[in-house]
Design a protein around this motif. Structure first.
Motif, short mmCIF file in Angstrom:
data_model
loop_
_atom_site.label_atom_id
_atom_site.label_comp_id
_atom_site.label_asym_id
_atom_site.label_seq_id
_atom_site.Cartn_x
_atom_site.Cartn_y
_atom_site.Cartn_z
N ARG A 158 0.83 -1.21 0.00
CA ARG A 158 0.00 0.00 0.00
C ARG A 158 0.87 1.26 0.00
NH1 ARG A 158 -1.83 3.94 3.16
NH2 ARG A 158 -0.65 3.21 4.97
N ARG A 163 1.49 3.17 -4.62
CA ARG A 163 1.74 4.59 -4.89
C ARG A 163 2.62 4.77 -6.13
NH1 ARG A 163 2.43 6.56 1.48
NH2 ARG A 163 0.27 6.04 2.04
N GLU A 195 -7.81 6.03 -1.00
CA GLU A 195 -6.57 6.36 -1.68
C GLU A 195 -6.79 6.14 -3.17
OE1 GLU A 195 -3.01 4.61 -0.22
OE2 GLU A 195 -3.61 4.72 1.89
#
Length: 336
Positions: A158, A163, A195
Motif C-alpha cells: 500500500r 503509490r 486512496e
C-alpha cells in the motif's frame, strides 16, 4: 481506465505454465505455444517475474519482442525481484509448495516497496525485450503465500507498490494497475481504501465453475459499484476442469473430483466441451473483462479459442442451475 477499454479481446493467454510450473517443458514447446496464441489472434498476454524466476517472461519475450508493440496488450507483476545470484536453498512458497522448482535457479526477492517495484518493472522489461508494460498487477499479497503475515505485506504494498503504480498511471507510463491474487480479501481491502484506486484486478481461481460463491458474495458487488473490472485467471481451476488432476495447485480432493464428474456428465449430455462451459461461465459476470487460461502446447490454444466460440445451449445453463452445480447468484450466459 476501464480494463474493458484496454484489453483487445475476451480471451488472453496466461503464461504461468511457461515458467515450468509443476514440470519442465522444452523451450521449443514454449515458443510454439506462444506463436500459436498469436496465430489464433490472441493479443493479450499476462506474465510475472515469479513464474519460474523470470523464465516465463524470457520465453514470452522471445516471441513478442519481434511483434509490433502497439499490436498487443501486455501485463506483468511486481512483488518479486529476480536476482542475478542463484538460489541455494529450497524457496518457501507457502501453500504453493514447489510450484516453480523447475524454473530458473535465480534467487527471488519478495518485496513490495517502492524501490523493489521500480526494480521489478525494469527487470521485466529487460527479460521481455520491450519498452513498456500496459498493465501492472501487484502480485500475491495474500494469505496463501504469507499466512497471518499477509496484512504486513499488504501494508508494504500500500505504501510502496500502490503509490508507484498510481504515479506511473497518472504519468501515462502504464495504462492501468491492480492486484493479481488468488484470494479476494486483499482486493476487498484495497477497494475500501480512501486512496488512489486500482483500475481492475486479476483474480486467479476464485471465479470458476468450481469456486465462485465467495467472490460473488464479498467482492464482485463492491467491484461493480466502483467500476473496477476483473481478469479471470485459472479458469480451469489449476487444470482439473480441463482433464488434469490438480485443483488449487495440488492434487484434487475427492469432493472436487466428484463435482467435476457431475459437470462432465452434464456437458456430455448436452454435447459440449467442459472447457466451453468453464470459459463462458467465467466471462458471464458483468465485471469480467477477460479470461486468461494457460497452456504448454499449441493444441491447447486451439481448444481454448474453440471453447470460447462454442455454442452452449441455454438448456445446459438451466440444468447447471437446477442441479445445484452453480451459485443461485451467479450470472449465466444468455440470461439462463
Amino acid at each position: 481506465m476501464s480494463l474493458q477499454t484496454i484489453l483487445p479481446g475476451r480471451l488472453g493467454f496466461g503464461t504461468a505454465p511457461l515458467g515450468n510450473m509443476f514440470r519442465a517443458i522444452p523451450d521449443e514447446d514454449a515458443r510454439a505455444t506462444v506463436e500459436a496464441a498469436w496465430d489464433q489472434g490472441i493479443r493479450y498476454y499476462d506474465t510475472a517475474p515469479f513464474y519460474g524466476a523470470g523464465l516465463a517472461e524470457e520465453r514470452l519475450g522471445q516471441v513478442l519482442s519481434g511483434k509490433p508493440r502497439d499490436s498487443y496488450v501486455l501485463s506483468s507483476k511486481v512483488g518479486r525481484v529476480i536476482l542475478d545470484e542463484h538460489e541455494t536453498e529450497t524457496p518457501d512458497f507457502g501453500e504453493k509448495g514447489g510450484l516453480f522448482e523447475h524454473g530458473n535457479p535465480n534467487k527471488v526477492l519478495h518485496e513490495w516497496t517502492a524501490d523493489a517495484t521500480e526494480r521489478s518493472i525494469e527487470g521485466s522489461l529487460r527479460r521481455l525485450g520491450v519498452d513498456r508494460l500496459d498493465i501492472v498487477w501487484v502480485h500475491d499479497i495474500a494469505q496463501d503465500f504469507h499466512g497471518d503475515a499477509w496484512i504486513q505485506k499488504f501494508e508494504e504494498a500500500r505504501t510502496g507498490a500502490f503509490r508507484v503504480l498510481s504515479r506511473l498511471r497518472d504519468e501515462g507510463v502504464i495504462k492501468a494497475w491492480g492486484l493479481g491474487v488468488n484470494k479476494t480479501e486483499p482486493i476487498e481491502l484495497t477497494l475500501a481504501l480512501d486512496e488512489p484506486q486500482p483500475d481492475g484486478f486479476l483474480l486467479a481461481g476464485r471465479y470458476t465453475l468450481l469456486d465462485h460463491a465467495h467472490a460473488l458474495q464479498r467482492l464482485l458487488p463492491l467491484a461493480q459499484e466502483q467500476g473496477v473490472d476483473m481478469v479471470v485467471g485459472g479458469p480451469y481451476s489449476s487444470g482439473v476442469l480441463a482433464g488434469g488432476t490438480n485443483f488449487e495447485y495440488q492434487q484434487a480432493p475427492p469432493e472436487i473430483v466428484e463435482r467435476v464428474r457431475k459437470l462432465t456428465e452434464l456437458t456430455d449430455k448436452h454435447g459440449i466441451s467442459i472447457k466451453a462451459a468453464a470459459l463462458q461461465f467465467s466471462l458471464a459476470h458483468p465485471a469480467s473483462a477477460a479470461v486468461i487460461p494457460g497452456a504448454t502446447r499449441p493444441s491447447r490454444i486451439a481448444e481454448d479459442t474453440a471453447a470460447l466460440a462454442e455454442n452452449v445451449p441455454t438448456a445446459f445453463w438451466s440444468d447447471l442451475r437446477a442441479g445445484g452445480l452453480v451459485s443461485p447468484a451467479a450470472p449465466l450466459p444468455q440470461g439462463a
